[in-house]
Design a protein around this motif. Structure first.
Motif, short mmCIF file in Angstrom:
data_model
loop_
_atom_site.label_atom_id
_atom_site.label_comp_id
_atom_site.label_asym_id
_atom_site.label_seq_id
_atom_site.Cartn_x
_atom_site.Cartn_y
_atom_site.Cartn_z
N UNK A 190 0.83 -1.21 0.00
CA UNK A 190 0.00 0.00 0.00
C UNK A 190 0.86 1.26 0.00
N UNK A 191 2.03 1.21 0.62
CA UNK A 191 2.92 2.37 0.67
C UNK A 191 3.73 2.52 -0.61
N UNK A 192 4.40 1.43 -1.03
CA UNK A 192 5.33 1.53 -2.15
C UNK A 192 4.64 1.75 -3.49
N UNK A 193 3.40 1.29 -3.62
CA UNK A 193 2.72 1.38 -4.91
C UNK A 193 1.68 2.49 -4.96
N UNK A 194 1.68 3.38 -3.98
CA UNK A 194 0.80 4.54 -3.97
C UNK A 194 1.54 5.77 -4.47
N UNK A 195 0.81 6.68 -5.11
CA UNK A 195 1.38 7.99 -5.39
C UNK A 195 1.60 8.73 -4.08
N UNK A 196 0.67 8.55 -3.14
CA UNK A 196 0.76 9.12 -1.80
C UNK A 196 0.15 8.10 -0.85
N UNK A 197 0.95 7.49 0.04
CA UNK A 197 0.42 6.45 0.92
C UNK A 197 -0.77 6.88 1.76
N UNK A 198 -0.91 8.18 2.02
CA UNK A 198 -2.04 8.65 2.83
C UNK A 198 -3.38 8.38 2.14
N UNK A 199 -3.36 8.21 0.81
CA UNK A 199 -4.61 7.96 0.09
C UNK A 199 -5.17 6.57 0.36
N UNK A 200 -4.32 5.65 0.80
CA UNK A 200 -4.81 4.33 1.22
C UNK A 200 -4.98 4.44 2.73
N UNK A 201 -6.19 4.80 3.17
CA UNK A 201 -6.39 5.24 4.55
C UNK A 201 -6.35 4.09 5.56
N UNK A 202 -6.30 4.47 6.82
CA UNK A 202 -6.17 3.51 7.90
C UNK A 202 -7.34 2.53 7.97
N UNK A 203 -8.54 3.01 7.72
CA UNK A 203 -9.70 2.12 7.76
C UNK A 203 -9.58 1.03 6.71
N UNK A 204 -9.14 1.38 5.51
CA UNK A 204 -8.97 0.40 4.45
C UNK A 204 -7.87 -0.60 4.81
N UNK A 205 -6.77 -0.10 5.36
CA UNK A 205 -5.66 -0.97 5.73
C UNK A 205 -6.10 -1.99 6.79
N UNK A 206 -6.80 -1.50 7.81
CA UNK A 206 -7.25 -2.41 8.87
C UNK A 206 -8.24 -3.43 8.33
N UNK A 207 -9.11 -2.98 7.44
CA UNK A 207 -10.13 -3.86 6.86
C UNK A 207 -9.49 -5.00 6.07
#
Length: 304
Positions: A190-207
């Motif tokens: 989610x971090x390395x393949x994002x333009x900005x890791x913040x766009x893959x939010x915490x709720x999505x990561x936890x889910x």
């Protein structure tokens, strides 16, 4: 206590609400459908011509909720979790994409769907390509988003990219390394393949981390990658046997990821390719720029 309660309510109202993974419209129903020797968790909603949405690694069919919400207005939308992933049954094998294409055909047959548009992302692209090559009369339009297809175009060059080391990462020792650390492993994607890791939010990561931590799901994820060598052999044989895909193909890349390379790759295996770029996005197009992704896909599916 009477004074404290109103203060707590005011404090809660002042705090920012936690982001939530977008939910499917309430009109969508979920089913567990037996298909090709396994059982798939499937979301179904809407009415009209069918469209099949296939997710990739690091996510499940949940990723497609914003697109499904739009498409259901004039389509029957079918969204499975791939074999062994999400809430689908963990299968002991069958993770080559040719076999998973057979999963999808059995699914469509079970739903009495003769033809469908297919929209795919990441690993879903690979299943979709094998599906379309073998069933050219049943796939009316094809959308492939931000991932190459094994054996197609510059696949051997793609494999040399060091950022894709996870293509060769797997097996029981690797599973033991990741067990209990699924979130750490997935954060890397989610971090390395994002333009900005913040766009893959915490709720999505936890889910998604919770879904991948289910028994057997990381094994299934590793098996998806372990099948790539066989997928490349199969895809070269399919292309030689059936020829280039004849249906309209939309090849989308994230601006900060594959970009217009997606169209160049797919022109080696399809005759009618439209290219497109999701602006401001890395790989995770539905998290990073869902509005642009939905418009690009729906405009293509709706074009005559």
């Amino acid at each position: 206590m009477r004074i404290l309660a109103p203060l707590l309510l005011l404090l809660a109202a002042a705090l920012p609400a936690h982001a939530q993974v977008p939910a499917y419209p309430s009109a969508f129903k979920t089913q567990e459908i037996a298909t090709n020797g396994t059982t798939l968790h499937v979301r179904i909603g809407g009415s009209g011509p069918a469209v099949l949405l296939l997710h990739g690694y690091g996510e499940t069919g949940d990723m497609w909720a914003p697109l499904a919400d739009t498409l259901m207005r004039d389509h029957t939308v079918v969204v499975p979790d791939l074999r062994g992933m999400g809430l689908s049954a963990v299968a002991t094998g069958g993770y080559d994409k040719k076999n998973q294409a057979a999963d999808m055909i059995a699914l469509l047959d079970g739903l009495k769907i003769a033809k469908a548009d297919v929209v795919a992302h990441d690993i879903g692209n690979m299943v979709a390509y094998a599906l379309a090559e073998q069933n050219q009369a049943r796939v009316t339009k094809l959308v492939l988003i931000d991932a190459p297809v094994p054996g197609i175009g510059p696949w051997e060059e793609v494999l040399k990219n060091p950022i894709l080391w996870h293509f060769r990462f797997g097996g029981p020792d690797m599973e033991r390394l990741v067990a209990g650390r699924e979130r750490i492993y997935l954060d890397r994607f989610w971090n390395d393949f994002s333009a900005d890791p913040k766009h893959f939010d915490e709720a999505s990561r936890a889910h998604y981390a919770a879904l991948y931590a289910r028994p057997g799901n990381m094994h299934a994820g590793f098996a998806q990658f372990a099948a790539f060598d066989q997928d490349a052999i199969d895809n070269r044989a399919l292309l030689a046997r059936f020829g280039k895909l004849p249906m309209p193909v939309l090849a989308l890349g994230g601006e900060k990821s594959f970009g217009d390379q997606m169209a160049a790759i797919m022109r080696t295996a399809a005759t009618n390719v439209t290219g497109g770029v999701v602006p401001g996005s890395g790989h995770w197009i539905m998290e990073e720029n869902p509005a642009a992704t939905v418009k690009l896909v729906t405009d293509f599916l709706g074009a005559k």
